[in-house]
Design an enzyme around this catalytic site. Structure first.
Site, PDB file in Angstrom:
ATOM      1  N   HIS A 651      25.954  41.620  33.999  1.00  0.00           N
ATOM      2  CA  HIS A 651      25.739  42.710  34.957  1.00  0.00           C
ATOM      3  C   HIS A 651      26.625  43.922  34.673  1.00  0.00           C
ATOM      4  CE1 HIS A 651      29.129  40.914  37.455  1.00  0.00           C
ATOM      5  NE2 HIS A 651      29.386  42.195  37.599  1.00  0.00           N
ATOM      6  N   ASP A 705      24.392  35.198  34.011  1.00  0.00           N
ATOM      7  CA  ASP A 705      25.171  36.449  33.992  1.00  0.00           C
ATOM      8  C   ASP A 705      26.232  36.373  32.902  1.00  0.00           C
ATOM      9  OD1 ASP A 705      26.242  38.887  34.596  1.00  0.00           O
ATOM     10  OD2 ASP A 705      27.123  38.274  36.514  1.00  0.00           O
ATOM     11  N   GLY A 797      35.827  45.149  39.806  1.00  0.00           N
ATOM     12  CA  GLY A 797      36.631  45.448  38.627  1.00  0.00           C
ATOM     13  C   GLY A 797      37.077  44.214  37.882  1.00  0.00           C
ATOM     14  N   SER A 799      34.910  41.680  37.306  1.00  0.00           N
ATOM     15  CA  SER A 799      33.726  41.119  36.668  1.00  0.00           C
ATOM     16  C   SER A 799      33.914  40.962  35.170  1.00  0.00           C
ATOM     17  CB  SER A 799      32.522  42.025  36.918  1.00  0.00           C
ATOM     18  OG  SER A 799      32.047  41.875  38.219  1.00  0.00           O
ATOM     19  N   GLY A 800      33.370  39.864  34.648  1.00  0.00           N
ATOM     20  CA  GLY A 800      33.431  39.621  33.216  1.00  0.00           C
ATOM     21  C   GLY A 800      34.686  38.927  32.763  1.00  0.00           C
TER      22      GLY A 800
END
Length: 849
Positions: A651, A705, A797, A799-800
């Site tokens: 995403h 994701d 912030g 994410s990932g």
């Protein structure tokens, strides 16, 4: 780290005695018989002859052994060893002159000779010291504190028998008392007025013959600066080295030394640094000893204007070393330490907290609140000296109660008075981080107005009473509760949320919530991972009774099994029963493939803000990456897979109406970064060459994701940039297991991005429970983790970034990728992560990792 749906913000002498005894074969003292039967059960003259001879020989052997022991003891008692003691001697009636800094000057030699004579006279006052003393030499001089007098740093040599070492050590401890307030005459020269003497045995590790002692480095601290180990950061420090840094500030100042990086071998008997509140390695003035990769406070202060830093290394396993910044701080009266406090609420802390407090500190706070009120103080952190019965050394005293150690049995102290005294004392040696505390006045009849009073006198929000969580710390907020409709009652009368039932975690503390669960096994039965139940007696019997090997998965010996979703497949195609065997330090596959490709999850040289989190140490999470879009601020997190590939969330790289997030050339990766906007020698920046989002990523459900990023060029792997381990598809991350989330995301929902890398501890949440929490939006490709109490979570912030789990051998595996959630850090809501084990094959196909 806290939005909804997605977390990106894409908007020496040895005695020969013992060895002689060890080599003595006592069997040779007795004559062997050739025919055992001829001497058995046959009384008579021949038997009496043999018995007599045996007794004689036995007596001879015992005499010989006794003689050897006596000879050995006598020999050892006459073996002498050289023992060195290092110390300082304060001289109050001399004025420091610059010539004292030059050991070749006449002024230096004259005063050094006087000091040596003075020491000889002091030692002569003690019969033990006088008997074994040989000589003294002065290494250097410094100004006394506040420019008063001179301090001489000396080394004294004693030659003594081995058994006398303890007695001499004890006698040296009395030197300060022997010299106190004495003006010893040194005829025919002018006498010296001795202000103080401190001495201690030289650290035995400094006398190793293999050590190469380098010329000491003198550092003038006035203007500030940095010091580092030889070769840092480009090469490891040299082997068998002994290096000193002598730091001097202006009189009337203290020195502060802050370590930017410290990476040494874990074993302090091999490589270590040591800091002294002195210019010589005087053990009673040692402030700290460090090795490995310490995570506690590494900021140290001297009591006066001198400090010694020492680095000692051995012949192997050399590491990067250290870099430290130094500065001087004026010594002012009080220094914010102690005083009279009259407000009804306030705080107190040790000097310079959260830096380590200086030695020889003394602070006293006199608290006086409003009349008709009592006072209580609550310690939030407490690291003061070593725990002992009488708190010898450093301590805090609340009225007449002494406190010391690194934990307190109770943290709240009350007095039935409007006055309280808190005193902090540190001695001349080993320092610690200290303490922070808050105090407040309270009305005796209502000590916690509008709040719930715990048995330990802590006050908590009333909404936390009987909520299923131990908010008091002593469980008193969860006793005698009437459970609500949404709660279950445990056998111990605690109330817990019903959604925690049958989640695989003993939340009640008595396993009530894990009893009578659908599909659960009866008492005395083992629950297999495939759902079957077998007798507990069948565990570890070298037979696959479950059918999936789970009954043999945690046993000393692994079985070769038919491959399934619950077994680890070796490179030769065979499968083994052991649970999570990869990179645990023990080869389990016959071809050793479970221990191949293990250059991950544990940085070299280490042998071993998120919402509600805390700032991470620099280099603590070397696989964490900061992704910046279009040369702007931090946007998403990622993890290092190898020297070319990163793993992040799909995403993060989805286009919106106006911005092409899928365009690789618009992204930059910052590796080895700790603080946003502040790069250093460890930070590496790379452009992104290619982005591969998972082809089945669902923008609505956030299923699959996951995305890969290829750097435009390789990076060099080191202590600050290192891959995290990818788990196999059968790796098990059980509910309740502790995990860590890291990132620079917002520290509260809708807040600002964190400046420094943050970390927070969560736990894996059972998927069935999580589906109930998240309204059945959880797929098999998702993993839930969090703290259902709320207050700790990933956020925008983050994410990932990785959800990291440490295996028993200390190696870190990536369990998940930060994906989505409802809000940030909400109670009874979980963070949702992409389940990495479901995508191992895809990741390997795309990257070759």
């Amino acid at each position: 780290m806290s939005g909804t749906k997605r977390y990106s913000d894409v908007t020496k002498p040895l005695s020969p005695g013992p060895s002689s005894i060890q080599n003595l074969d006592l069997s040779e003292v007795f004559l062997p018989t050739q025919n055992h039967r001829s001497v058995e059960k046959k009384p008579g003259r021949k038997r009496r002859l043999w018995i007599g001879l045996g007794l004689v020989l036995t007596a001879t052997g015992l005499s010989l052994l006794t003689g050897l022991l006596v000879w050995n003891f006598h020999l050892r008692s006459n073996v002498t060893v050289k023992r060195l003691y290092v110390g300082s001697l304060g001289i109050s009636d001399r004025t420091f002159v610059k010539e004292y800094e030059d050991s070749s000057s006449q002024e230096f030699r004259t005063l050094a000779d006087q000091v040596s004579q003075q020491l000889k006279l002091i030692y002569s006052k003690n019969s033990v010291l006088a008997k074994y003393f040989r000589s003294s030499s002065v290494q250097m001089f410094s100004e006394g504190d506040d420019s008063a007098g001179v301090v001489a740093y000396y080394q004294s040599e004693f030659q003594l028998p081995v058994p006398q070492q303890k007695h001499v050590d004890e006698a040296i401890g009395s030197v300060e008392e022997l010299s106190r307030h004495e003006r010893l005459l040194l005829r025919p020269v002018e006498p010296l007025r001795v202000r103080s003497v401190t001495s201690g045995a030289l650290d035995s590790r400094l006398s190793k013959s293999s050590l190469s002692e380098r010329e000491p480095i003198n550092v003038q601290v006035q203007t500030g600066g940095e010091i580092s180990s030889p070769g840092f950061p480009d090469t490891p420090y040299p082997a068998n080295m002994y290096q000193q840094w002598r730091l001097r500030a202006e009189p009337g100042h203290r020195i502060q030394l802050n370590f930017h990086t410290l990476i040494l071998e874990d074993d302090c008997q091999q490589d270590f640094i040591k800091i002294y509140d002195s210019l010589a390695p005087i053990e009673p003035r040692a402030l700290t000893e460090q090795c490995g990769y310490p995570h506690e406070s590494l900021s140290f202060l001297s009591s006066g204007h001198v400090m010694l830093l020492m680095l000692v290394t051995n012949e192997e396993k050399n590491f990067p070393g250290f870099r430290a910044a130094y500065s001087q701080i004026p010594i002012s009266k009080g220094e914010g330490c102690g005083g009279r406090l009259t407000a009804d609420k306030g705080s107190v802390s040790s000097p310079f907290y959260p830096s380590n407090y200086p030695p020889q500190s003394w602070c006293e706070w006199n608290i006086e609140v409003s009349k008709e009120k009592f006072v209580k103080v609550q310690f939030e952190t407490f690291f003061v000296g070593n725990e002992s019965k009488n708190c010898v050394g450093d301590y805090v005293m609340v009225n007449e109660e002494k406190l010391c150690g690194r934990t307190l049995k109770k943290t709240v102290f009350t007095v039935q008075s409007n006055q309280m005294t808190i005193r902090f004392v540190s001695d001349a040696s080993i320092v610690d981080q200290g303490f922070s505390a808050t105090y407040e006045a309270f009305v005796p009849s209502d000590p916690c107005p509008g709040r719930f009073q715990c048995s330990n006198n802590i006050c908590i929000n009333s909404t936390l009473h009987c909520d299923g969580w131990n908010d008091c710390g002593d469980d008193s907020d969860e006793v005698n509760c009437n459970c609500e409709a949404s709660q279950m009652k445990c056998k111990n009368d605690h109330c817990k949320p019903k959604i925690w039932q049958c989640d695989g975690v003993d939340d009640c503390g008595d396993k009530t919530d894990e009893e009578k669960c659908a599909g659960s096994c009866a008492d005395g039965e083992f629950s297999c991972r495939n759902g079957r139940c077998i007798s507990e007696n069948l565990k570890c019997n070298q037979h696959d009774d479950c059918g999936d090997g789970s009954d043999e998965s945690k046993c000393a010996k692994s079985l070769l099994l038919r491959c399934s979703d619950f077994t680890f497949r070796c490179s030769d195609g065979r499968c083994i029963s052991k649970l999570n065997p990869e990179c645990d330090g023990e080869p389990d596959c016959e071809d050793g493939s479970d221990e191949s490709n293990c250059q991950c999850g544990m940085p070299p040289f280490r042998s071993s803000r998120i919402v509600g989190g805390q700032t991470a140490r620099e280099g603590e999470w070397p696989w964490q990456v900061s992704l910046h879009f279009d040369r702007s601020k931090h946007t998403c997190g990622a993890s290092v897979l190898n020297n070319r590939w990163l793993l992040t969330a799909a995403h993060c790289v989805q286009d919106d109406r106006h911005i092409r997030y899928s365009q690789a050339s618009l992204w930059q990766a910052f590796l080895g970064l700790h603080t946003q906007g502040l790069t250093n020698e460890w930070t590496v920046t790379r452009n992104i060459q290619q982005i591969i989002a998972h082809p089945n990523y669902n923008k609505v459900s956030f299923d699959n994701d996951l995305a890969l990023m290829k750097l435009d060029s390789d990076v060099s792997l080191n202590q600050h940039i290192w891959p995290i381990c990818l788990p196999s598809s059968t790796y098990d991350f059980p509910a309740g297991q502790e995990a860590w989330i890291t990132g620079w995301g917002t520290t509260q929902e809708g807040g600002e991005l964190a400046k420094s890398l943050q970390k927070a501890q969560v736990r894996i949440i059972n998927s069935t429970v999580c589906r109930g929490l998240m309204q059945d939006q959880i797929t098999d490709g998702m993993l839930c983790a969090g703290v259902l109490k709320g207050g700790v979570d990933a956020c925008q912030g983050d994410s990932g970034g990785p959800l990291a789990v440490t295996n028993p051998s200390g190696r870190v595996f990536q369990a998940g990728v930060v994906s989505w959630g409802e809000g940030c850090a909400l109670r009874n809501k979980a963070g949702v992560y992409t389940r990495v084990t479901k995508f191992c094959d895809w990741i390997k196909q795309q990257t070759g990792v």
